[in-house]
Motif scaffolding. Structure first.
Motif, PDB file in Angstrom:
ATOM      1  N   ASP A  36      18.418  -4.307  95.606  1.00  0.00           N
ATOM      2  CA  ASP A  36      17.890  -3.985  94.409  1.00  0.00           C
ATOM      3  C   ASP A  36      17.962  -5.050  93.301  1.00  0.00           C
ATOM      4  OD1 ASP A  36      20.729  -3.721  94.256  1.00  0.00           O
ATOM      5  OD2 ASP A  36      20.762  -2.314  92.608  1.00  0.00           O
ATOM      6  N   LEU A  37      18.894  -5.930  93.447  1.00  0.00           N
ATOM      7  CA  LEU A  37      18.824  -7.066  92.501  1.00  0.00           C
ATOM      8  C   LEU A  37      17.708  -8.263  92.909  1.00  0.00           C
ATOM      9  CD1 LEU A  37      22.666  -7.596  92.340  1.00  0.00           C
ATOM     10  CD2 LEU A  37      21.318  -7.076  90.376  1.00  0.00           C
ATOM     11  N   ASP A  38      17.524  -8.276  94.142  1.00  0.00           N
ATOM     12  CA  ASP A  38      16.465  -9.265  94.606  1.00  0.00           C
ATOM     13  C   ASP A  38      15.088  -8.592  94.051  1.00  0.00           C
ATOM     14  OD1 ASP A  38      18.210 -10.735  96.013  1.00  0.00           O
ATOM     15  OD2 ASP A  38      18.140  -9.570  98.163  1.00  0.00           O
ATOM     16  N   ARG A  39      14.860  -7.274  94.136  1.00  0.00           N
ATOM     17  CA  ARG A  39      13.631  -6.710  93.722  1.00  0.00           C
ATOM     18  C   ARG A  39      13.469  -7.164  92.178  1.00  0.00           C
ATOM     19  NH1 ARG A  39       8.889  -5.929  93.148  1.00  0.00           N
ATOM     20  NH2 ARG A  39       8.012  -3.979  92.919  1.00  0.00           N
ATOM     21  N   LEU A  40      14.630  -6.853  91.468  1.00  0.00           N
ATOM     22  CA  LEU A  40      14.483  -7.039  89.892  1.00  0.00           C
ATOM     23  C   LEU A  40      14.118  -8.644  89.524  1.00  0.00           C
ATOM     24  CD1 LEU A  40      17.522  -5.065  88.962  1.00  0.00           C
ATOM     25  CD2 LEU A  40      15.163  -4.536  88.347  1.00  0.00           C
ATOM     26  N   VAL A  41      14.649  -9.409  90.370  1.00  0.00           N
ATOM     27  CA  VAL A  41      14.441 -10.838  90.101  1.00  0.00           C
ATOM     28  C   VAL A  41      12.798 -11.047  90.360  1.00  0.00           C
ATOM     29  CG1 VAL A  41      14.514 -13.220  91.120  1.00  0.00           C
ATOM     30  CG2 VAL A  41      16.617 -11.435  90.544  1.00  0.00           C
ATOM     31  N   ALA A  42      12.449 -10.258  91.303  1.00  0.00           N
ATOM     32  CA  ALA A  42      10.983 -10.486  91.752  1.00  0.00           C
ATOM     33  C   ALA A  42      10.146  -9.874  90.692  1.00  0.00           C
ATOM     34  CB  ALA A  42      10.585  -9.694  93.155  1.00  0.00           C
ATOM     35  N   LEU A  43      10.587  -8.774  90.301  1.00  0.00           N
ATOM     36  CA  LEU A  43       9.818  -8.011  88.838  1.00  0.00           C
ATOM     37  C   LEU A  43       9.918  -8.993  87.699  1.00  0.00           C
ATOM     38  CD1 LEU A  43      10.992  -4.362  89.412  1.00  0.00           C
ATOM     39  CD2 LEU A  43       8.852  -5.132  89.762  1.00  0.00           C
ATOM     40  N   VAL A  44      11.044  -9.616  87.645  1.00  0.00           N
ATOM     41  CA  VAL A  44      10.962 -10.643  86.390  1.00  0.00           C
ATOM     42  C   VAL A  44      10.109 -11.771  86.536  1.00  0.00           C
ATOM     43  CG1 VAL A  44      12.506 -12.310  85.360  1.00  0.00           C
ATOM     44  CG2 VAL A  44      13.577 -10.216  85.705  1.00  0.00           C
ATOM     45  N   ASP A  45      10.036 -12.176  87.630  1.00  0.00           N
ATOM     46  CA  ASP A  45       8.996 -13.353  88.034  1.00  0.00           C
ATOM     47  C   ASP A  45       7.577 -12.682  87.984  1.00  0.00           C
ATOM     48  OD1 ASP A  45      10.936 -15.292  88.293  1.00  0.00           O
ATOM     49  OD2 ASP A  45      10.937 -14.877  90.478  1.00  0.00           O
ATOM     50  N   GLU A  46       7.257 -11.571  88.571  1.00  0.00           N
ATOM     51  CA  GLU A  46       5.941 -10.928  88.456  1.00  0.00           C
ATOM     52  C   GLU A  46       5.394 -10.910  87.180  1.00  0.00           C
ATOM     53  OE1 GLU A  46       3.894  -6.846  90.130  1.00  0.00           O
ATOM     54  OE2 GLU A  46       5.744  -7.349  91.060  1.00  0.00           O
ATOM     55  N   HIS A  47       6.393 -10.102  86.092  1.00  0.00           N
ATOM     56  CA  HIS A  47       5.889  -9.776  85.192  1.00  0.00           C
ATOM     57  C   HIS A  47       6.201 -10.695  83.900  1.00  0.00           C
ATOM     58  CE1 HIS A  47       4.678  -5.691  86.342  1.00  0.00           C
ATOM     59  NE2 HIS A  47       5.577  -5.639  87.239  1.00  0.00           N
ATOM     60  N   GLU A  48       6.473 -11.942  84.293  1.00  0.00           N
ATOM     61  CA  GLU A  48       6.851 -12.904  83.372  1.00  0.00           C
ATOM     62  C   GLU A  48       8.082 -12.449  82.057  1.00  0.00           C
ATOM     63  OE1 GLU A  48       3.308 -14.705  82.090  1.00  0.00           O
ATOM     64  OE2 GLU A  48       2.691 -15.350  84.186  1.00  0.00           O
ATOM     65  N   VAL A  49       8.874 -11.793  82.641  1.00  0.00           N
ATOM     66  CA  VAL A  49       9.863 -11.135  81.746  1.00  0.00           C
ATOM     67  C   VAL A  49      10.499 -12.176  80.907  1.00  0.00           C
ATOM     68  CG1 VAL A  49      12.002 -10.076  81.759  1.00  0.00           C
ATOM     69  CG2 VAL A  49      10.146  -9.228  83.031  1.00  0.00           C
ATOM     70  N   VAL A  50      10.935 -12.188  79.695  1.00  0.00           N
ATOM     71  CA  VAL A  50      11.419 -13.237  78.789  1.00  0.00           C
ATOM     72  C   VAL A  50      12.856 -12.709  78.615  1.00  0.00           C
ATOM     73  CG1 VAL A  50       9.290 -14.280  77.834  1.00  0.00           C
ATOM     74  CG2 VAL A  50      10.565 -12.173  76.703  1.00  0.00           C
ATOM     75  N   GLU A  51      13.185 -11.635  78.733  1.00  0.00           N
ATOM     76  CA  GLU A  51      14.475 -10.974  78.260  1.00  0.00           C
ATOM     77  C   GLU A  51      14.601  -9.794  79.000  1.00  0.00           C
ATOM     78  OE1 GLU A  51      17.413 -10.689  74.517  1.00  0.00           O
ATOM     79  OE2 GLU A  51      15.188  -9.845  74.175  1.00  0.00           O
ATOM     80  N   VAL A  52      15.885  -9.429  79.829  1.00  0.00           N
ATOM     81  CA  VAL A  52      16.408  -8.292  80.416  1.00  0.00           C
ATOM     82  C   VAL A  52      17.300  -7.403  79.598  1.00  0.00           C
ATOM     83  CG1 VAL A  52      17.284  -7.319  82.406  1.00  0.00           C
ATOM     84  CG2 VAL A  52      15.926  -9.223  82.800  1.00  0.00           C
ATOM     85  N   VAL A  53      17.191  -6.058  79.427  1.00  0.00           N
ATOM     86  CA  VAL A  53      18.203  -5.308  78.589  1.00  0.00           C
ATOM     87  C   VAL A  53      18.640  -4.275  79.668  1.00  0.00           C
ATOM     88  CG1 VAL A  53      18.171  -3.877  76.722  1.00  0.00           C
ATOM     89  CG2 VAL A  53      16.722  -5.830  76.377  1.00  0.00           C
ATOM     90  N   VAL A  54      20.053  -4.483  79.649  1.00  0.00           N
ATOM     91  CA  VAL A  54      20.830  -3.503  80.473  1.00  0.00           C
ATOM     92  C   VAL A  54      21.410  -2.329  79.835  1.00  0.00           C
ATOM     93  CG1 VAL A  54      22.560  -3.102  82.253  1.00  0.00           C
ATOM     94  CG2 VAL A  54      20.999  -5.069  82.670  1.00  0.00           C
ATOM     95  N   GLY A  55      21.431  -1.180  79.892  1.00  0.00           N
ATOM     96  CA  GLY A  55      21.897  -0.164  79.041  1.00  0.00           C
ATOM     97  C   GLY A  55      23.487  -0.012  79.326  1.00  0.00           C
ATOM     98  N   LEU A  56      24.364  -0.148  78.011  1.00  0.00           N
ATOM     99  CA  LEU A  56      25.518   0.032  78.339  1.00  0.00           C
ATOM    100  C   LEU A  56      26.124   1.273  77.943  1.00  0.00           C
ATOM    101  CD1 LEU A  56      28.160  -1.541  78.592  1.00  0.00           C
ATOM    102  CD2 LEU A  56      28.100  -2.297  76.235  1.00  0.00           C
ATOM    103  N   PRO A  57      26.528   2.272  78.907  1.00  0.00           N
ATOM    104  CA  PRO A  57      26.853   3.669  78.700  1.00  0.00           C
ATOM    105  C   PRO A  57      28.237   3.611  77.913  1.00  0.00           C
ATOM    106  CG  PRO A  57      27.043   3.144  81.116  1.00  0.00           C
ATOM    107  CD  PRO A  57      26.720   1.616  80.456  1.00  0.00           C
ATOM    108  N   ARG A  58      28.419   3.497  76.651  1.00  0.00           N
ATOM    109  CA  ARG A  58      29.816   3.479  76.138  1.00  0.00           C
ATOM    110  C   ARG A  58      29.866   5.129  75.818  1.00  0.00           C
ATOM    111  NH1 ARG A  58      30.834  -0.795  71.686  1.00  0.00           N
ATOM    112  NH2 ARG A  58      32.697  -0.606  72.854  1.00  0.00           N
TER     113      ARG A  58
END
Length: 147
Positions: free
Chosen positions: A35-57
């Motif tokens: 899943d992490l490998d796929r996310l890296v590919a999506l970051v590259d494919e969509h030219e992502v400039v920032e990743v936001v991960v939800g923090l379940p507090r």
């Protein structure tokens, strides 16, 4: 993104950072990290400039086991991104899954179909909340004397 123990919901914003939309749900593969490998590919494919991960507090604002999982996941993704200049940030996601579940139920999406899209809907809520807060922060007047 909404990181769960089974799935990872992913959303994407428009280039202007105004509107979040669902992208994909990945199987959370803690062992192999596909899943992490796929996310890296999506970051590259969509030219992502920032990743936001939800923090379940918790509602009291404390970190529990799920928050630690999100923190660990964000750290692992940062490592996988390597030298890319793409920051991974954590954003409070309290009640986003609850809100997403309610919204889908109100639209008649229930049961098995809901499980397939709930993580994407929660990811949209996380990202939209982050974008809205950033826009409000950027629009707030600065200290006296700023233009």
């Amino acid at each position: 993104m909404d990181v769960g123990s089974v799935r990872v919901g992913v959303a994407l914003s428009d280039p202007g950072g105004v509107l979040a939309t669902p992208l994909v749900t990945l199987d959370h593969d803690a062992g192999a990290g596909t899943d992490l490998d796929r996310l890296v590919a999506l970051v590259d494919e969509h030219e992502v400039v920032e990743v936001v991960v939800g923090l379940p507090r918790t509602l009291a604002g404390r970190d529990g086991p799920a928050a630690q999982t999100a923190r660990d996941y964000a750290a692992a993704l940062t490592q996988r991104l390597g030298g890319r200049a793409v920051p991974v940030v954590l954003s409070d996601e309290r009640l986003t899954t609850v809100a997403a579940t309610r919204a889908l139920s109100d639209r008649g999406v229930k049961g098995r179909k809901q499980r397939r899209v709930i993580d994407q809907a929660a990811a949209v809520g996380i990202l939209q909340g982050y974008l809205d807060a950033r826009r409000a922060r950027d629009a707030a007047p600065g200290p006296a004397g700023d233009l």
